[in-house]
Design a protein around this motif. Structure first.
Motif, PDB file in Angstrom:
ATOM      1  N   UNK A  19     -32.374  40.267 -10.942  1.00 36.17           N
ATOM      2  CA  UNK A  19     -32.008  41.355  -9.890  1.00 36.17           C
ATOM      3  C   UNK A  19     -31.085  42.371 -10.350  1.00 36.17           C
ATOM      4  N   UNK A  20     -30.082  41.813 -11.165  1.00 37.99           N
ATOM      5  CA  UNK A  20     -28.971  42.607 -11.741  1.00 37.99           C
ATOM      6  C   UNK A  20     -29.678  43.522 -12.654  1.00 37.99           C
ATOM      7  N   UNK A  21     -30.506  43.047 -13.536  1.00 38.45           N
ATOM      8  CA  UNK A  21     -30.866  43.518 -14.661  1.00 38.45           C
ATOM      9  C   UNK A  21     -32.087  44.761 -14.305  1.00 38.45           C
ATOM     10  N   UNK A  22     -32.695  44.665 -13.132  1.00 43.25           N
ATOM     11  CA  UNK A  22     -33.666  45.599 -12.594  1.00 43.25           C
ATOM     12  C   UNK A  22     -32.789  46.683 -12.223  1.00 43.25           C
ATOM     13  N   UNK A  23     -31.489  46.504 -11.594  1.00 41.38           N
ATOM     14  CA  UNK A  23     -30.625  47.743 -10.857  1.00 41.38           C
ATOM     15  C   UNK A  23     -30.059  48.529 -12.150  1.00 41.38           C
ATOM     16  N   UNK A  24     -29.631  47.689 -13.310  1.00 43.91           N
ATOM     17  CA  UNK A  24     -29.357  48.342 -14.581  1.00 43.91           C
ATOM     18  C   UNK A  24     -30.402  49.106 -15.126  1.00 43.91           C
ATOM     19  N   UNK A  25     -31.766  48.697 -15.129  1.00 40.06           N
ATOM     20  CA  UNK A  25     -32.896  49.426 -15.856  1.00 40.06           C
ATOM     21  C   UNK A  25     -33.207  50.651 -15.192  1.00 40.06           C
ATOM     22  N   UNK A  26     -32.818  50.669 -13.891  1.00 37.92           N
ATOM     23  CA  UNK A  26     -33.038  51.950 -13.075  1.00 37.92           C
ATOM     24  C   UNK A  26     -31.876  52.980 -13.157  1.00 37.92           C
ATOM     25  N   UNK A  27     -30.643  52.519 -13.931  1.00 41.93           N
ATOM     26  CA  UNK A  27     -29.703  53.359 -14.008  1.00 41.93           C
ATOM     27  C   UNK A  27     -28.512  53.147 -13.138  1.00 41.93           C
ATOM     28  N   UNK A  28     -28.605  52.298 -12.477  1.00 41.56           N
ATOM     29  CA  UNK A  28     -27.448  51.875 -11.443  1.00 41.56           C
ATOM     30  C   UNK A  28     -26.463  51.207 -11.907  1.00 41.56           C
ATOM     31  N   UNK A  29     -25.118  51.649 -11.764  1.00 42.57           N
ATOM     32  CA  UNK A  29     -23.890  51.319 -12.259  1.00 42.57           C
ATOM     33  C   UNK A  29     -23.502  49.949 -11.485  1.00 42.57           C
ATOM     34  N   UNK A  30     -23.407  48.765 -12.173  1.00 41.83           N
ATOM     35  CA  UNK A  30     -23.211  47.418 -11.478  1.00 41.83           C
ATOM     36  C   UNK A  30     -21.596  47.068 -11.477  1.00 41.83           C
ATOM     37  N   UNK A  31     -20.997  46.993 -10.413  1.00 42.57           N
ATOM     38  CA  UNK A  31     -19.673  46.278 -10.081  1.00 42.57           C
ATOM     39  C   UNK A  31     -19.942  44.953  -9.751  1.00 42.57           C
ATOM     40  N   UNK A  32     -19.423  44.152 -10.490  1.00 44.48           N
ATOM     41  CA  UNK A  32     -19.294  42.565 -10.130  1.00 44.48           C
ATOM     42  C   UNK A  32     -17.913  42.256  -9.385  1.00 44.48           C
ATOM     43  N   UNK A  33     -18.124  42.028  -8.108  1.00 41.79           N
ATOM     44  CA  UNK A  33     -16.879  41.646  -7.330  1.00 41.79           C
ATOM     45  C   UNK A  33     -17.241  40.806  -6.118  1.00 41.79           C
ATOM     46  N   UNK A  34     -16.263  39.893  -5.853  1.00 49.20           N
ATOM     47  CA  UNK A  34     -16.516  39.265  -4.295  1.00 49.20           C
ATOM     48  C   UNK A  34     -16.348  40.230  -3.207  1.00 49.20           C
ATOM     49  N   UNK A  35     -16.898  40.024  -2.264  1.00 48.10           N
ATOM     50  CA  UNK A  35     -16.692  41.016  -0.998  1.00 48.10           C
ATOM     51  C   UNK A  35     -15.173  40.493  -0.537  1.00 48.10           C
TER      52      UNK A  35
END
Length: 294
Positions: free
Chosen positions: A41-57
């Motif tokens: 799911x993260x890869x799909x977001x990256x592939x569409x050009x979304x910047x990923x911020x991995x952090x706990x809420x």
């Protein structure tokens, strides 16, 4: 400069589609994802050009960093108190610290402002967060889309395709229920996130349809008549739900226990949009019930 929009819950169905619609509109999109989120799911977001911020809420400093330079936070989070109230409050606190001017909470549902406390447990959680965000300095906009259209594919009492039956409550045969597809909700939300002049509430409905009208649509789609069946008063149904809830206390820790599913059906017949804001953003081709069910 393109606006930066931060999406929480971006790995879910609605959240991912909001990201797609934001990118289509030229926004810079960031997504908060938990470290344990599925890599695909993260890869799909990256592939569409979304910047990923991995952090706990629960990581306020990480959330503040994610909110830097953002013009609007869109929450598509789903869950119980720990998510809708606690996690969203952390996200709200971080947005305020980072100077984010606008926040769209995860209120994608029936207009809960027209319901009473106890009518719907999951909506009550949203009301709790509503009171929190309305005491803050951030500008909030809730988008009420009614019910998601795809629930009609689950053979709920309102449209039981197995038994070719449509159930309704006393005096509600002509009651028009609000339905919107996830795709249309995502498109509208993206447009609202980029609109600095949104009001506190926006109400949309891809289709407003009564049980009587739904019977005609179902006949066209499935080739035979559907039996319209009155199942008693809405008040009696509410009492029955309360009884089932008391008998199943373990459901308090589940997102969709049987009695909560009943509460969603109750809410469809207890609250409706008297005015809709569909025309605020031209260009959305609202899907009909027939199209969504095909």
């Amino acid at each position: 400069m393109d606006k930066v929009i931060l999406v929480a819950g971006a790995t879910g169905d609605l959240g991912s589609k909001v990201c797609i619609e934001l990118k289509r509109r030229g926004a810079v999109v960031r997504a908060i994802v938990r470290p344990e989120s599925k890599s695909a799911k993260i890869s799909r977001l990256r592939d569409m050009g979304v910047e990923i911020i991995q952090t706990e809420l629960s990581d306020i400093s990480g959330l503040v960093a994610a909110c830097e330079g953002v013009s609007c936070v869109v929450s598509a989070l789903a869950g119980l108190h720990d998510v809708i109230v606690t996690a969203q409050s952390h996200l709200l606190q971080a947005a305020i610290k980072a100077g984010v001017p606008r926040f769209i909470p995860s209120d994608f549902c029936t207009d809960y402002t027209k319901l009473q406390p106890g009518d719907n447990r999951n909506f009550d959680l949203r009301k709790t967060f509503q009171s929190i965000i309305d005491q803050s300095d951030i500008r909030a906009t809730s988008i009420f889309n009614g019910a998601f259209t795809h629930v009609l594919k689950y053979d709920i009492p309102l449209l039981n395709t197995k038994e070719h039956r449509i159930e309704y409550f006393t005096g509600k045969l002509d009651w028009r229920i609000d339905f919107t597809t996830v795709d249309d909700t995502a498109a509208y939300t993206a447009a609202a996130a980029l609109d600095d002049s949104t009001p506190r509430y926006l109400r949309i409905a891809g289709t407003q349809i009564s049980p009587l009208e739904l019977a005609d649509v179902a006949k066209q789609l499935f080739g035979s008549s559907f039996d319209l069946r009155e199942r008693g008063t809405l008040e009696a149904f509410s009492s029955y739900i309360s009884q089932i809830r008391k008998e199943q206390p373990e459901g308090e820790h589940a997102l969709y226990p049987v009695w909560q599913q009943m509460q969603y059906l109750y809410s469809m017949f207890a609250a409706q949009h008297t005015e809709i804001d569909n025309n605020r953003y031209p260009g959305i081709a609202w899907q009909s019930i027939a199209t969504a069910l095909n």
